[in-house]
Design a protein around this motif. Structure first.
Motif, PDB file in Angstrom:
ATOM      1  N   PHE A   3       0.813  -1.099   0.069  1.00 59.85           N
ATOM      2  CA  PHE A   3       0.049   0.033  -0.070  1.00 59.85           C
ATOM      3  C   PHE A   3       0.711   1.151   0.078  1.00 59.85           C
ATOM      4  CE2 PHE A   3      -1.909  -3.333   2.764  1.00 59.85           C
ATOM      5  CZ  PHE A   3      -2.962  -3.873   1.619  1.00 59.85           C
ATOM      6  N   PRO A   4       1.469   1.529  -1.295  1.00 62.39           N
ATOM      7  CA  PRO A   4       2.470   2.656  -1.272  1.00 62.39           C
ATOM      8  C   PRO A   4       1.712   3.967  -0.921  1.00 62.39           C
ATOM      9  CG  PRO A   4       1.952   1.786  -3.521  1.00 62.39           C
ATOM     10  CD  PRO A   4       1.126   0.847  -2.406  1.00 62.39           C
ATOM     11  N   ASN A   5       0.477   4.130  -1.031  1.00 59.05           N
ATOM     12  CA  ASN A   5      -0.213   5.562  -1.047  1.00 59.05           C
ATOM     13  C   ASN A   5      -0.569   5.842   0.503  1.00 59.05           C
ATOM     14  OD1 ASN A   5      -0.093   5.996  -3.635  1.00 59.05           O
ATOM     15  ND2 ASN A   5      -2.043   4.803  -3.886  1.00 59.05           N
ATOM     16  N   GLN A  15     -10.371  -4.123   6.505  1.00 54.08           N
ATOM     17  CA  GLN A  15     -10.716  -4.908   5.469  1.00 54.08           C
ATOM     18  C   GLN A  15     -10.025  -4.840   4.124  1.00 54.08           C
ATOM     19  OE1 GLN A  15     -14.893  -4.606   4.239  1.00 54.08           O
ATOM     20  NE2 GLN A  15     -14.811  -5.870   2.490  1.00 54.08           N
ATOM     21  N   ASN A  16      -9.649  -3.334   3.977  1.00 51.99           N
ATOM     22  CA  ASN A  16      -8.798  -3.119   2.612  1.00 51.99           C
ATOM     23  C   ASN A  16      -7.213  -3.208   3.036  1.00 51.99           C
ATOM     24  OD1 ASN A  16     -11.090  -2.459   1.169  1.00 51.99           O
ATOM     25  ND2 ASN A  16     -11.007  -0.481   2.186  1.00 51.99           N
ATOM     26  N   HIS A  17      -6.670  -3.288   4.034  1.00 54.97           N
ATOM     27  CA  HIS A  17      -5.384  -3.432   4.410  1.00 54.97           C
ATOM     28  C   HIS A  17      -4.979  -4.614   5.123  1.00 54.97           C
ATOM     29  CE1 HIS A  17      -6.258   1.091   3.844  1.00 54.97           C
ATOM     30  NE2 HIS A  17      -5.435   0.858   2.596  1.00 54.97           N
ATOM     31  N   ILE A  18      -5.294  -4.606   6.489  1.00 53.75           N
ATOM     32  CA  ILE A  18      -4.962  -5.453   7.380  1.00 53.75           C
ATOM     33  C   ILE A  18      -5.289  -7.132   7.030  1.00 53.75           C
ATOM     34  CG2 ILE A  18      -5.279  -6.422   9.723  1.00 53.75           C
ATOM     35  CD1 ILE A  18      -3.867  -3.870   9.513  1.00 53.75           C
TER      36      ILE A  18
END
Length: 338
Positions: A3-5, A15-18
């Motif tokens: 997730f470079p941003n 939900q979107n990262h972990i």
């Protein structure tokens, strides 16, 4: 980077990262995965609780369910064929030399007596390092009402929950001498003129000279575990303890804690009550002690199959049920022990 941003922890979303990172963590070893998740979760919860400006917006990015269960590890006693070699060497080579006050091969007599106590009592190495030899009420050698020797570890010195008293009446060599009592008495004679340890002013049974002061007076400290494990590796190689049947043909390397597992397994094999084993080992609950029953079951199953291999009952062996089916809920084994 996945997730470079992401510029701040407050941008993280479960939900979107972990949940997209967790599979990579689960690819690590069980121990590494548990440590990574537990440490990260603690950090995130701390930041949230203390309202860090760049901290997470919730304390539920990682939840307890994410941490994998710790894999159960069974005790690892010294294998029978190795134990026979070691015990034979102790009985026929080392003990006679110690009793006669002679020099010993491989390592100094000091360390052989420590090994004899570990081998027979199953105490932890740290307990051995904190045995007191000063003739006081916390001295490591005591006698019961029948005059039989006991090994005593004071909880205040060893920093353990409670005192440990190990009955030693049954720990005798082929000549009828009490192995543990004799080892303690020999070691007391060796250290009687040494000063207490520099670090905590204690007269430990297994203290040794580590240096000398400017007046050439000895400075002592109790034996260290790392050093002792190196000595164990050395003697395993020099005896040698041949690992017969191993594909590599290597020498078997013993660790100090394996003596504890070995003594406990021997007690279970002999049918000693599991609660007596628990008290002997100083376990806080019977759950840990029950692991030795599983070791017993595994070896029993292995020996059963090996015996069938040598018989003409190959058809029976091939259809032998798995362990759970043989022992059911383990009532058979427990009834033999409890």
């Amino acid at each position: 980077e996945k997730f470079p941003n992401i510029k701040s922890l407050k941008e993280l979303d479960r939900q979107n990262h972990i949940e997209k990172v967790l599979p990579d963590i689960y690819d690590l070893s069980n121990r590494q995965a548990i440590k990574s998740i537990s440490t990260t979760r603690s950090m995130l919860r701390y930041m949230y609780a203390n309202k860090w400006s760049d901290g997470p917006k919730t304390d539920a990015l990682l939840i307890s369910y994410d941490t994998p269960k710790k894999e159960e590890t069974l005790p690892r006693p010294i294998p029978p064929h190795i134990k026979v070699q070691l015990d034979d060497y102790l009985e026929n080579t080392i003990i006679p030399l110690l009793e006669d006050g002679e020099d010993t091969p491989i390592i100094l007599p000091f360390y052989w007596d420590l090994i004899l106590i570990l081998r027979n009592t199953g105490r932890r190495f740290e307990d051995m390092a904190h045995l007191i030899a000063d003739g006081s009420d916390i001295d490591c050698l005591r006698y019961d009402l029948d005059g039989d020797p006991q090994l005593y570890v004071d909880h205040r010195i060893a920093k353990i929950p409670k005192d440990i008293i190990v009955p030693c009446a049954h720990m005798k060599d082929s000549e009828g001498r009490n192995i543990v009592e004799r080892a303690i008495l020999r070691q007391k004679e060796r250290v009687k003129d040494l000063p207490p340890t520099k670090s905590d002013e204690q007269k430990y049974l297994f203290r040794e000279v580590v240096a000398y002061d400017k007046n050439k007076n000895p400075i002592t400290e109790t034996i260290q575990g790392v050093k002792f494990d190196r000595l164990l590796t050395k003697l395993c190689t020099k005896i040698p303890l041949a690992n017969y049947g191993a594909e590599s043909g290597d020498i078997y390397k013993i660790t100090s804690h394996q003596f504890r597992h070995t003594v406990a397994t021997e007690m279970i094999d002999a049918g000693v009550d599991i609660y007596a084993v628990k008290n002997f080992l100083g376990h806080s609950s019977v759950t840990m002690t029950e692991k030795y029953i599983k070791v017993y079951e595994q070896r029993l199953k292995k020996e059963f199959k090996e015996k069938l291999l040598k018989s003409d009952a190959k058809a029976i062996k091939d259809n032998l049920p798995e362990q759970e089916e043989i022992f059911g809920d383990n009532k058979w084994v427990k009834n033999k022990i409890i």
